[in-house]
Scaffold this active site. Structure first.
Site, short mmCIF file in Angstrom:
data_model
loop_
_atom_site.label_atom_id
_atom_site.label_comp_id
_atom_site.label_asym_id
_atom_site.label_seq_id
_atom_site.Cartn_x
_atom_site.Cartn_y
_atom_site.Cartn_z
N ASP A 94 50.19 107.65 -46.29
CA ASP A 94 50.20 107.45 -47.98
C ASP A 94 50.13 108.74 -48.80
O ASP A 94 49.16 109.37 -48.71
CB ASP A 94 49.24 106.31 -48.45
CG ASP A 94 49.23 105.94 -49.73
OD1 ASP A 94 50.24 106.41 -50.46
OD2 ASP A 94 48.36 105.03 -49.97
N HIS B 242 50.47 108.58 -52.10
CA HIS B 242 49.82 107.96 -53.05
C HIS B 242 50.38 108.72 -54.55
O HIS B 242 49.69 108.65 -55.44
CB HIS B 242 48.52 108.48 -53.12
CG HIS B 242 47.29 107.26 -53.47
ND1 HIS B 242 46.53 107.75 -54.83
CD2 HIS B 242 47.01 106.31 -53.19
CE1 HIS B 242 45.97 106.43 -54.88
NE2 HIS B 242 46.11 105.87 -53.83
N GLU C 39 54.37 106.19 -47.64
CA GLU C 39 54.27 105.53 -48.78
C GLU C 39 54.04 106.26 -50.12
O GLU C 39 53.60 107.21 -50.02
CB GLU C 39 52.78 104.46 -48.71
CG GLU C 39 52.51 103.61 -49.66
CD GLU C 39 51.44 102.84 -49.69
OE1 GLU C 39 50.77 102.28 -50.79
OE2 GLU C 39 50.92 102.63 -48.44
N GLU D 218 53.24 99.52 -55.22
CA GLU D 218 51.95 98.71 -55.43
C GLU D 218 51.90 98.98 -57.05
O GLU D 218 51.11 98.28 -57.72
CB GLU D 218 50.82 99.29 -54.79
CG GLU D 218 50.75 100.88 -55.06
CD GLU D 218 49.81 101.48 -54.37
OE1 GLU D 218 48.54 101.84 -54.86
OE2 GLU D 218 49.88 101.75 -53.01
N ASP E 46 52.21 93.91 -55.03
CA ASP E 46 50.73 93.45 -54.93
C ASP E 46 50.81 92.14 -55.67
O ASP E 46 51.17 91.97 -56.62
CB ASP E 46 49.64 94.51 -55.72
CG ASP E 46 48.22 94.16 -55.53
OD1 ASP E 46 48.07 92.85 -55.92
OD2 ASP E 46 47.68 95.31 -55.52
N HIS F 59 50.85 95.12 -50.77
CA HIS F 59 49.50 95.88 -51.25
C HIS F 59 48.42 95.07 -51.21
O HIS F 59 48.75 94.09 -51.90
CB HIS F 59 49.81 96.89 -52.37
CG HIS F 59 48.85 97.69 -52.73
ND1 HIS F 59 48.11 97.41 -54.00
CD2 HIS F 59 48.39 98.99 -52.26
CE1 HIS F 59 47.11 98.34 -54.12
NE2 HIS F 59 47.18 99.41 -53.25
#
Length: 381
Positions: free
Chosen positions: A183, A185, A209, A235, A257, A284
């Site tokens: 990830d 992020h 990700e 997400e 999500d 997510h």
């Protein structure tokens, strides 16, 4: 079956639950958790409740349309999270009223179990191995790890080498039969992410990700052209319309999500959109038990469902654990790294209402950490 009562509960560590009760006594639960913003989402749910009270609880799609479109100013994470919690609760009510799990209402099960993955920390390679071993001990066959902490705007050799070393340590522990996802992020610039990806390719990550921040989703296509590693994101995208450009841009895995992207109703549509582009779904969910159950209900009825994130036992859940709020933990236990088919009515779990009400008296005040670069300027968390 009219909606008689709408309540919200802000509970530790950072979640917001929604409880909807009908005039014939059926109770549905949803999760409107928007991490760090429980207060504002709670207010949005309360405002939506003004419309919902007295309405037929079975008209789920009509309520979704009204709540998402009747306001002149629409969209965004706050409104979408509020709608998500309400939508999940209404599906829970529908399933309980008919005595069937939600996946039956979505067309029935297309699989018997869903593979799960867990998140691992560890700031150096030796810690990574220990954390992965703990996840393997509970039966998981896949993990996800952050690529880095704070990342400079144009990643240094030392920063990139550190990422590779940590992922290499993970691969060594996992071997060739288990998976590690990485990830980014949204902490990396496009240029730095493009420099990193070729270094990770020999380690065969399950996916990379969020290689760029969501407001830079228009850059996904350029990143996709630079690597053979599957790309996952979503997400921080809240609708089909926001997913379409990244799906067209070449992602392999969509990560809506269910507590941010319009609940069960909208995520089912996102899944169908993704399927037309040969994109898999992996929602997510580092959230609570209601969000997890909602994800699984969608997953059992969705052909292009890949894997499910979950936060059972995760180290950053301070003050409460996922299973603390369920009366019976059996439906959410791991079996050989999978969640087995949920068979109970509605979302398939029973919420411990006393525990939720007690937790709400304390509430939660979690906030997104604030990071800064060495020059004092803002840094992506």
């Amino acid at each position: 079956m009219l909606i008689e009562r709408v309540e919200t509960f802000a509970v530790a560590p950072r979640w917001l639950f929604v409880r909807i009760q009908t005039d014939d006594g059926i109770v549905g639960w949803g999760e409107a958790s928007l991490e760090g913003n429980s207060g504002v989402v709670r207010t949005a749910v309360e405002q939506f409740a003004e419309y919902l009270l007295g309405q037929d609880a079975s008209r789920i799609e009509d309520h979704w349309q009204v709540l998402t479109k009747s306001g002149f100013y629409r969209g965004g994470p706050v409104f979408a999270s509020a709608v998500s919690g309400i939508d999940q609760a209404l599906w829970d009510i529908a399933g309980k009223a008919l005595g069937v799990p939600v996946h039956r209402l979505l067309g029935g099960a297309v699989r018997d179990r869903i593979r799960a993955y867990g998140w691992v920390g560890g700031d150096d390679p030796s810690e990574v191995g220990d954390h992965i071993a703990a996840q393997m001990a509970v039966g998981l066959t896949a993990v996800k790890m952050n690529a880095s902490g704070r990342m400079s705007r144009n990643g240094s050799v030392a920063e990139l080498d550190a990422v590779v070393a940590r992922v290499a340590a993970a691969r060594e522990v996992l071997g060739p039969d288990r998976d590690v996802a990485v990830d980014l992020h949204g902490r990396f610039t496009l240029a730095t992410a493009r420099r990193l990806a070729p270094l990770l390719e020999p380690l065969h990550p399950f996916f990379i990700e969020e290689p760029v921040a969501p407001e830079n989703s228009h850059l996904i296509a350029e990143f996709a052209r630079s690597t053979s590693i599957p790309i996952a994101t979503g997400e921080r995208l809240y609708s089909r319309q926001e997913f379409l450009p990244v799906i067209q841009g070449g992602i392999a895995i969509a990560q809506p999500d269910l507590s941010h992207a319009g609940g069960i109703s909208e995520v089912r549509r996102i899944a169908a959109l993704a399927e037309t582009f040969d994109v898999q779904l992996a929602p997510h969910c580092p959230l609570g038990p209601i969000a997890l159950a909602a994800c699984l209900q969608v997953g059992f009825a969705t052909p292009n469902y890949l894997i499910q994130e979950q936060s059972i036992g995760i180290h950053y859940n301070q003050g409460a654990e996922v299973l603390d709020y369920v009366a019976d933990t059996e439906p959410l236990k791991f079996v050989d790294g999978n969640f087995e088919l949920l068979t109970g009515p509605g979302l398939g779990i029973e919420i411990d209402e006393a525990a939720v009400r007690a937790a709400d008296t304390i509430g939660n005040n979690w906030r997104t950490p604030l990071w800064r670069h060495s020059d004092g300027s803002f840094a992506e968390w």
